[in-house]
Scaffold this motif. Structure first.
Motif, mmCIF file in Angstrom:
data_model
loop_
_atom_site.group_PDB
_atom_site.id
_atom_site.type_symbol
_atom_site.label_atom_id
_atom_site.label_comp_id
_atom_site.label_asym_id
_atom_site.label_seq_id
_atom_site.Cartn_x
_atom_site.Cartn_y
_atom_site.Cartn_z
ATOM 1 N N MET A 154 2.066 11.019 -7.204
ATOM 2 C CA MET A 154 3.117 11.898 -7.858
ATOM 3 C C MET A 154 2.461 13.440 -8.189
ATOM 4 S SD MET A 154 5.460 10.090 -9.162
ATOM 5 C CE MET A 154 6.118 8.703 -10.360
ATOM 6 N N GLY A 155 2.173 13.996 -7.173
ATOM 7 C CA GLY A 155 1.710 15.416 -6.829
ATOM 8 C C GLY A 155 2.934 16.101 -7.510
ATOM 9 N N GLY A 156 2.715 17.130 -8.398
ATOM 10 C CA GLY A 156 3.491 18.396 -8.644
ATOM 11 C C GLY A 156 3.685 17.581 -10.322
ATOM 12 N N THR B 17 0.856 -1.027 -0.020
ATOM 13 C CA THR B 17 -0.093 -0.145 -0.087
ATOM 14 C C THR B 17 0.768 1.344 0.002
ATOM 15 O OG1 THR B 17 -1.513 -1.215 1.333
ATOM 16 C CG2 THR B 17 -1.758 1.112 1.315
ATOM 17 N N ILE B 18 0.699 2.334 -0.758
ATOM 18 C CA ILE B 18 1.486 3.295 -0.853
ATOM 19 C C ILE B 18 0.267 4.456 -0.324
ATOM 20 C CG2 ILE B 18 0.923 3.923 -3.372
ATOM 21 C CD1 ILE B 18 3.557 5.115 -3.522
ATOM 22 N N GLY C 81 -1.915 -4.875 -8.344
ATOM 23 C CA GLY C 81 -2.683 -5.230 -6.905
ATOM 24 C C GLY C 81 -1.907 -4.350 -5.872
ATOM 25 N N ILE C 82 -1.149 -3.251 -6.184
ATOM 26 C CA ILE C 82 -0.609 -2.550 -5.405
ATOM 27 C C ILE C 82 -1.533 -1.152 -4.955
ATOM 28 C CG2 ILE C 82 1.322 -0.616 -4.861
ATOM 29 C CD1 ILE C 82 2.866 -2.252 -6.843
ATOM 30 N N SER C 83 -1.992 -1.022 -3.593
ATOM 31 C CA SER C 83 -3.007 -0.158 -3.254
ATOM 32 C C SER C 83 -2.655 1.163 -3.326
ATOM 33 C CB SER C 83 -3.724 -0.497 -2.050
ATOM 34 O OG SER C 83 -4.266 -1.907 -2.098
ATOM 35 N N VAL D 46 1.030 5.678 -13.410
ATOM 36 C CA VAL D 46 1.668 4.807 -12.277
ATOM 37 C C VAL D 46 0.380 4.011 -11.745
ATOM 38 C CG1 VAL D 46 2.419 5.154 -9.937
ATOM 39 C CG2 VAL D 46 3.564 6.527 -11.833
ATOM 40 N N ARG D 47 -0.830 4.958 -11.615
ATOM 41 C CA ARG D 47 -2.045 4.195 -11.190
ATOM 42 C C ARG D 47 -2.598 2.849 -11.855
ATOM 43 N NH1 ARG D 47 -4.900 9.296 -11.183
ATOM 44 N NH2 ARG D 47 -4.562 10.255 -9.255
ATOM 45 N N GLN D 48 -2.401 2.916 -13.187
ATOM 46 C CA GLN D 48 -2.775 2.038 -14.069
ATOM 47 C C GLN D 48 -1.654 0.639 -13.851
ATOM 48 O OE1 GLN D 48 -2.711 2.832 -18.090
ATOM 49 N NE2 GLN D 48 -4.171 4.692 -17.740
#
Ligand SMILES: Cc1cc2nc3c(=O)[nH]c(=O)nc-3n(C[C@H](O)[C@H](O)[C@H](O)COP(=O)(O)OP(=O)(O)OC[C@H]3O[C@@H](n4cnc5c(N)ncnc54)[C@H](O)[C@@H]3O)c2cc1C
Length: 383
Positions: A195-197, A187-188, A214-216, A206-208
């Motif tokens: 990746m704000g900024g 989990t992050i 399966g990384i939350s 990155v989300r995809q």
């Protein structure tokens, strides 16, 4: 006249000056490198060492040997105070070293203490992502946990911080677990936005990539505190963990402020465009530990790398006289994120590229840097 040049820290910005330090020595100057470690680890390949893409020996420089082979002395110690009036450096051991000219490349660290007071910033299972050696310790800890019969079931790995470093760590922790046939819930905790900024396109790639594996991702919440085995979230939630990484950004050490030297707002040594301290012309610096007057530079290795030649040249000019060169930071730079699955995400300005080619390019650029400065037989070492 022979003078004493002291390098404080053998980081990314000092590589050229250390590689060519026999040029100072041949002119009759005395050269000393002070570093708490005989090795310096290249951060760009750190996440790849966590996953096992690289061995420790692939990503480190033997700075003790590099300096020693070129006529410099090496002191394994940490500078804790500078006395610019006496031109003297105080070391953690209590010894002092005097200098005529000194250059700082002491980098930055994760201010993890505020978040994890309960575990002292690096409790047994809590790893700030700097210094990079922490990633090797975390790797060993994860491998141990995966093979231990006392911790059956999936491991809980939490990464605090959703910037580039946190993303690379989550992605490469996934690979480490995957390659070793283990199972983990990764989990992050990304704060406001992953990746704000950076542009939304980078963020959505990155989300995809994380969704497929399966990384939350938790966005819109912050980690407030790290207890022994639980992260307390803003909003009252809790996340249990077996291993936690802290990647909440970096800051220079308090060395310069503690010494009464001029600093920028993040505490970095305030230098002009010659990389020379604004109040003490015999002090220089490069990399994450400086604050360049008139600029607000991101803490990325790209700048440290570009400062190498300028520092080498200007230190010689400071020792012997001569014209100094000016450092002009580039307005844009390229970053490539190692996504741990053989792919990378490249970002520069408005260009975004995702896939294997991006990782191949990153691997090429990183290895080119290593090859240039691994001049002490590092790849033949063990580890
Ligand atoms: C996981 C991760 C991945 C990253 N990937 C990238 C990337 O791909 N590309 C990029 O551009 N940037 C990347 N960065 C940012 C990059 O790490 C920094 O910008 C870079 O490390 C700065 O280099 P430096 O030499 O200034 O500092 P550091 O790498 O922190 O080196 C400082 C050196 O000084 C020594 N030192 C510290 N204190 C003292 C002291 N008091 N006395 C003497 N010696 C001392 C340390 O032992 C160390 O060897 C990444 C960061 C992280 C955390």
């Amino acid at each position: 006249m022979a003078r004493h040049l002291v390098f404080v820290g053998g980081g990314h910005a000092h590589m050229t000056a250390l590689l060519k330090c026999s040029e100072y020595v041949q002119r009759g100057h005395r050269v000393t490198l002070v570093s708490p470690d005989a090795y310096h680890y290249y951060s760009g390949m750190g996440p790849g060492m966590l996953s096992g893409i690289y061995r420790p020996r692939d990503i480190r420089f033997n700075i003790r040997k590099m300096a020693g082979d070129r006529g410099a002395s090496f002191i394994e110690d940490r500078v804790v105070r500078v006395d610019p009036a006496r031109r003297s450096l105080m070391l953690q051991s209590g010894k002092t070293v005097s200098y005529d000219v000194a250059s700082f490349n002491t980098g930055s660290s994760v201010p993890a203490g505020a978040l994890s007071g309960a575990v002292g910033g690096s409790g047994e299972n809590v790893y700030p992502v700097k210094p990079i050696i922490n990633l090797l310790k975390a790797r060993q800890r994860i491998l141990e946990a995966l093979s231990s019969s006392s911790s059956p079931g999936a491991l809980d790995i939490v990464v605090i911080g959703g910037g580039p470093a946190g993303v690379e760590i989550a992605a490469n922790a996934w690979r480490l677990v995957h390659d070793n046939g283990g199972a983990a819930r990764i989990t992050i905790v990304a704060g406001k936005r992953l990746m704000g900024g950076l542009p939304e396109k980078v963020c959505s790639l990155v989300r995809q990539s994380f969704l497929k594996r399966g990384i939350s991702v938790i966005e819109g919440l912050r980690a407030e505190r790290v207890e022994k085995d639980t992260v307390l979230l803003s909003g009252g939630g809790e996340l249990p963990f077996d291993i936690a990484f802290i990647a909440t950004g970096v800051r220079p050490s308090s060395l310069f402020r503690d010494s009464g030297l001029p600093t920028g707002k993040d505490g970095g040594l305030l230098v002009n465009d010659r990389l020379q301290c604004v109040d003490y012309p015999e002090l220089f610096g490069g990399g994450d530990c400086i604050s360049l007057q008139g600029h607000d530079l991101a803490k990325v290795g790209v700048y440290a790398v570009r400062e190498n030649e300028i520092l080498f040249h200007n230190l010689l000019a400071a020792l012997e006289g001569g014209t100094m060169r000016r450092f002009e930071p580039q307005k844009t730079y390229m970053l490539i994120f190692n996504m741990g699955n053989g792919k990378g995400i490249l970002w520069r300005d408005t260009t975004v590229l995702d896939g294997r080619l991006a990782f191949i390019l990153k691997n090429y650029i990183d290895n080119k840097f290593m090859k240039k400065f691994q001049v002490s037989g590092e790849r033949k070492e063990t580890g």
